[in-house]
Structures are given as C-alpha cells and as structure tokens.
Design an enzyme around this catalytic site. Sequence first.
Site, short mmCIF file in Angstrom:
data_model
loop_
_atom_site.label_atom_id
_atom_site.label_comp_id
_atom_site.label_asym_id
_atom_site.label_seq_id
_atom_site.Cartn_x
_atom_site.Cartn_y
_atom_site.Cartn_z
N SER A 139 -43.60 -34.01 41.25
CA SER A 139 -43.12 -34.37 42.59
C SER A 139 -41.74 -33.82 42.91
CB SER A 139 -43.11 -35.89 42.74
OG SER A 139 -44.42 -36.40 42.68
N GLU A 177 0.78 -1.23 0.00
CA GLU A 177 0.00 0.00 0.00
C GLU A 177 0.82 1.29 0.00
OE1 GLU A 177 -3.50 0.24 -0.02
OE2 GLU A 177 -3.32 -1.87 -0.56
#
Length: 829
Positions: A488, A90
């Site tokens: 239960s 770049e």
Amino acid sequence: MRFFVRFLGFLFAAGTILFLVGVSAVAGLLWHYSKDLPDYTQLKNYEPPVMTRVHAADGSLLAEYAKERRLYLPIQAIPKRVINAFLAAEDKNFYEHGGIDFTGMARAAILYAQNYGSNRRPQGASTITQQVAKNFLLTNEVSFTRKIKEALLAMRIERTYSKEKILELYLNEIYLGLGAYGIAAASLVYFDKSVNELTVSEAAYLAALPKAPALLHPVRNHDRAIERRNYVIDRLVENGWIKQSEAATARKDPLAVTSRSSAAHIFAGEYFAEEIRRDIFERYGEKKLYEGGLSVRATLDPKLQVAARRAMVKGLVNYDESVGWRGPVNKIDLSGDWGVKLAEVKALSDVSPWRMAVVLEANDQSARIGFQPGRELGGAISKVRDTGLITMDGVRWAKPATGPNRYKAPTKLTQVLAPGDVIYVDPLLAKDGKVVEGQYRLRQIPDVSGGLVVMDPNTGRVLAMTGGFSFDQSQFNRATQAYRQPGSSFKPIVYSTALDNGYTPSSIVVDAPIEIDQGSGNVWRPENYSTGKYYGPQTLRFGLERSVNNMTVRLAQDIGMPIIGEYAKRFGVYDELPNYLSYALGAGETTVMRMVAAYSMIANGGKRVKPTLIDRIQDRFGHTIYKHDQRECRGCDAPEGWHNQPEPTLVDRREQVLDPMTAYQITSMMEGVVQRGTATIVREVGKPIAGKTGTTNDEKDAWFIGFSPDIVVGLYIGYDKPRGLGRGGTGGHLAAPVAKDFLKVVLADKPAVPFRVPAGIKLIRVDLKSGMRAGPGEGGRTILEAFKPGTAPPDNYAAIGVVDGSGQVLTVSPDADRAIMRPGTGGLY
C-alpha cells in the site's frame, strides 16, 4: 743502472697501458650498461598509485580504497623531524653526495670482507637516490649488474632533479609494512595520526622500517623493533638533529601502535561506503578506484546515519525477540582455555555494544559468562579473560520460538542457557536507563532484515542508509538491491495520478466488494485488510488514510492502469508497470531507494530528483570531475567582490513530474494517514509528518515511507526469503515505529515547520466524512481540505457523482448503505 731505468720504463709503460685498458674497460662497461637504462625522465611525470578517500558531508573520513595504501605528500608538507629520521637511518650524507656515497660504499665493502663466508646478507651502501632508482626504475634483484645500473641512474637523477624532489619521491614510494606505501599512509596505519603529529620516537620507528618491515613488526618482533628504533634515535643525536634530552625521552617511549581499521571509519557506514565503491567502480573502473587518488565527498550525515542505524536495529530486534529465542550461536567445549576456543568463533564486528560470550556456569537464577578475547596487531589472542553475569532479568524475553512452550516466558535461566553456549549479550539497563554494573542481557541476531533510506527531498542527496542488520553478516544492501513489493505504500502514486487528472481529495469512491475478470475464467476478488468490512461511498482522503484496497482498485479501474504506469515511471518507482489492477495495490517489485525518491518528488512540490550518495568527485590534482548539483548559479562568481550587484540566483531546470498543487494535496492526505489513519504512532514525533504504510499479501513485507518538509525516510522489514511476519505484521505495527524513533531524534531540535502551500491552492473547510463544504457553526469533524481553482466541493449530495469503478457514475443519498447505479452516465463531477 741502465737495465734498472729500462725496467722502470717498462713498468711505467705497462702500467699506463693497463690503466688505459682499465679505463677503457670501465668505460665500455659503463657504456654497455648505459645502453638499456630505463628512462629516468619519467620521474618528472610520475603518478604513483594513490588510495581513493571518501569523506562524509561533515568532512570526516568514511572509507579508503587502495591496493597500495598510499597518500602522496609534497616535501613541504613533511615535517623536518620526520625527514631527519629517514636521513639518519638511510643516508646521512644525502645533501653532500652526487647520488653515490663513496664513503658508505667503502664501509660496506670492509664489512662484506669481514663477514665473508658467514652467510650474512651484505650490507647495502645505497643512497636514497639509488633507492629511488631501484624502486621506480629497476627490480629488487640482488646482483652487481643491478647495482651498477642503480649507480648510473642515481648520478643521472641527481643531475636532473633537485634534492627535495628526490626526497619527496622516496618518502612517498617506500614500502613500510602492513600494506602502507609512503610516510603519510604509514603514519595512519601504524599510529592513526597525520605525519605532522608524529613524535620523535614514532618518526624514528617508521624510519627504521625500510630495511626490513616484516622483521621489525611492532608486535611479533617487538624487542627488535625497539632496538632498531633506538638506533635511529642515536643517529639523530650523533648528527646533531635532536638534543640528548629529547633522545632520552624518545627511547623511553613505548612502541604503542594504534592499528587503523580498514573498514568504514564511521559507525554503521559500511553499506553506504560499499555503495559508493560500486558507483565509482562503474563510473571509472578498477584502476581509477584503487590507484587514482580520487577525493570523494559523500552525502552521508554521520549523525543521521547513527540515528537511522539505531532505529532500524531496534525495530528488527524488537520483532525478532517477539517471535522467540532460537538458541545459541554455537557451542564449545569448556575444557582447557575456553578463551582460545571462543576466539575462533566468528563474531560480527559491527554490532557494538553487543559482545560475543560463552556461558561458563548456569543455575536457575543466573549464569556466569566469559567474553570473547580480542586479538593483538600480530593476530595473537589476548590473554585477558573478562567475565560477567546474566540474571533472569536478562532472559525474560526468551520464550522458545518453536515447540510446545513457544508462548511461555522462561521461569528458570537453565530453560534458556547451558554451559558452553556461545551467545551475544549487551549491558543490562535498569528501568531508569542506567547500566546495571556487571550484568548483561541476552541478545539474538535477528532472522528478519530490511532496508532504510533517508533523503533530502529537495536535492536527492542520501543522508543515511542502512542495508540490513549487519554488513559483516551480509553485504547485500537491502536498501538498493532488494526488489520487494511495496504494497500500500504505492497507493500515493495511484492517488496522485487521480488528483492530477480531475479528482479532488473529496471525490467519492465506493468501497464495496468487487470482482475483476482477468480472463480464462480467472476472477480476482480483492479484499480490504480488515476482511469483510466495507465502508460504502467514501472520499479519496478516507481511502488513502485507511488504506482501503477496494476503493483503490475501483479508482485505478476508472483512471486506467496505463496512465498510472506512466506516473509510476515518472516517479522512478517502476520502469514498466504491467496493466493489471493488482499492481495498483503495490504488487510490483521495487526498491526502498526508488520509493523514497518518489516520495521526495511529492515532498518537494513535484520536482524530479535523482538519488545520489556522492556530492562531488575530485581527481588527485583537485580538479572536479563529477558534481551532482547541476543547477546554474547566476551571479555566484564575483571575482571582484561585492559592488551592490543583484543577489545570485539558482536556475533549476529539473523536470516537473507532478503539479505542485497536486503534490500538496497528496501530502495533505498523507498527513491524515499519520493523524487519523494507519500510521498514527508517528504522531508521537510532534511535528508535521506525512507518510504511508504498506503491507504485502500474507504480511511478508511491512513498509513505511514518511516525510517532513525537509527530510524523507523510508524502510521495509521482511525476511530475505519472503515469508509471513505473522498476523499484525503490518507497516503500521512494524515499520512505522522505526520511522517514528528516527524522526523523533533528528527533528527533536527542529521547529514544527508546516508543509508549504503552493500558490493557487484553496483551503476550504469540509466535512471529513462526506467531503462536502462545512457550513457556518456546523458541528462534527471538519478539516481544511486543499482544492485546485474551480474544484471547490458542493454543499450537498445532490451534486455529487460517485465512482464505482465501471466507468459509470452512481448517485448516493447520505443515508445509503450502498451505492445505487445510474446507467448511461459517465465521467466524474
């Protein structure tokens, strides 16, 4: 001659004027574009959107949440070879220019002139600084106006910030494709590596991406991606940043991309991760979740999670297969390329080692199957076509779920499968547990589902959680979102209430038919699960161990539902419990998470625990913004080191919701449930375990919640649209085996630690049936029972009061088949 001198003077004057006009025009132009430039000083306090990362208790990555996948790395943490790769691609003169590379601009201008009229996009001459200006402060508009502003900003940025800061901003902001922003995220997305693990060729490929990430896709545009990567490698050599030998090796490297999954990164952790995502969303909102860069330390134990998932899947599959084979997932036409057609059928992604396949050929004894091909990173269907074999051993379980042959096992494979059937299979195991090479077993996605939670009872930390068979199939979390009747399994709350209010484990309650007038002529006649069988006067311990409904109703009637409702609220099972006796049998609706938290409070001696899936949350700067453990640690902060000061102490200010002695009594009674009651299958764990089963009306849900001194596991199994599980679909037969399988694995290497006996408890040997104190040398079944001070059992029946549920006390003889009411007396003694 004079004319020539005058002409030269004229030209000089005109040139000077034109020069001044040009300078003025340029100055004016620069002033014009400088007026509305963005404030570049905001870069100093720039906080980019950063993904939130969730880690398990052992530090392994669980999940990531982001709209832009980005991890912010300081420039010091980025290796030099990675930085050089981006500079080569770049801006090789980055450290020499002041924001604008005039040499690069001239080169771009020449290329623009050469390519004029060719419709080619002009080559950019932007420096990294200019790209920072564009990415942070401007738009992507292709225009000279934007380029002028970009150049002006670049020069100002260069005067304000160091080269390292500019490079840091660039490498963390740049878009590199596949949803990855910044070099750290891209390294994970493309190669599943941290930045410091990247090779030269991998760094060069990532550096090639900023120009056009879509055009350099590693699969769709593989050759072009290789070409651009090698270009960057050449630039690295040209600039003297790598040796020619390194470049030669890098060019030969294949572009092998390892795609990183966006799902949970821990097997079977999807439900856990999604619950955390919802929690953070509710706490901090969407922006903080997806952009805040939070670091979340979850309570998840990956080993326990895998064990919980396997146990739950085994339980669901075993029940579902016992119901029968419902048929294939789908059916496809085998003409042409079957792989392409099979690839279009949605397969669950989280049911490994199960695989989707299609039956290619079938006869009475075997079937040849073809497996669903995978997909490459670009979405293309793999050309590989794998096949396998199913024999009768792989389908023997598959009796029809409906029809006249419902209970008949297949005698021919063609009774189960036909060509074109889309099915799930997994490797066939021999009797010795080894895989039979090339052979597979037919599988079926269960219709039934359920939820499971594993918790540390001392802290409320959720160590594992399963919200169903498959998160890919259904994101509904049955461990936290499904409100079901606990049946239960709620009884320990009722019995704890009784023990906390004057009862003992040896108190006698009558088990006999009972009628409850609920008003408007509505009479409720509760029944025991074993309809028609009643036991007469029995101890509280017997009632809980055998899960006797009528005893529980009489007990609740004597205590009063309002006080039971208060205890249920204390334990966090219900917010408000209606004052109906049926709710003492678990008729209300609650979640697995709530029930497991309630049992945790029993297991830890009665201290309140708040369930949590998160230990700690830190912001992007490492500051802790949430911590679950609120205990005060006195003496833990010793900045000057150890100087024989007192040891640190933890101050626990949590509420005591249950008397520690009561908690031990109910724990001891639930140990009896495992040793002699409805959950005897859990005895196979071989360690001290307490627990309780639960079964709702018509066997619609099967529950079990159990615990050792340091871990609690609870689950239910049932259909999402409740319907009967069939006779025998009880907590003891369906849910308890799942807990047993889990606990056998996680406690295998743990010592057999008994439950902790609190100070003040008296352990007295009593007769198991009568609850009376056992005499010296007395035969029969006796146990050590836990009593609070002053509540020791009597020596004979003459002193025993028996509760019949009417507020009256009965006297009972040892031989009595039924209780005899003694009117006019009350209370319990």
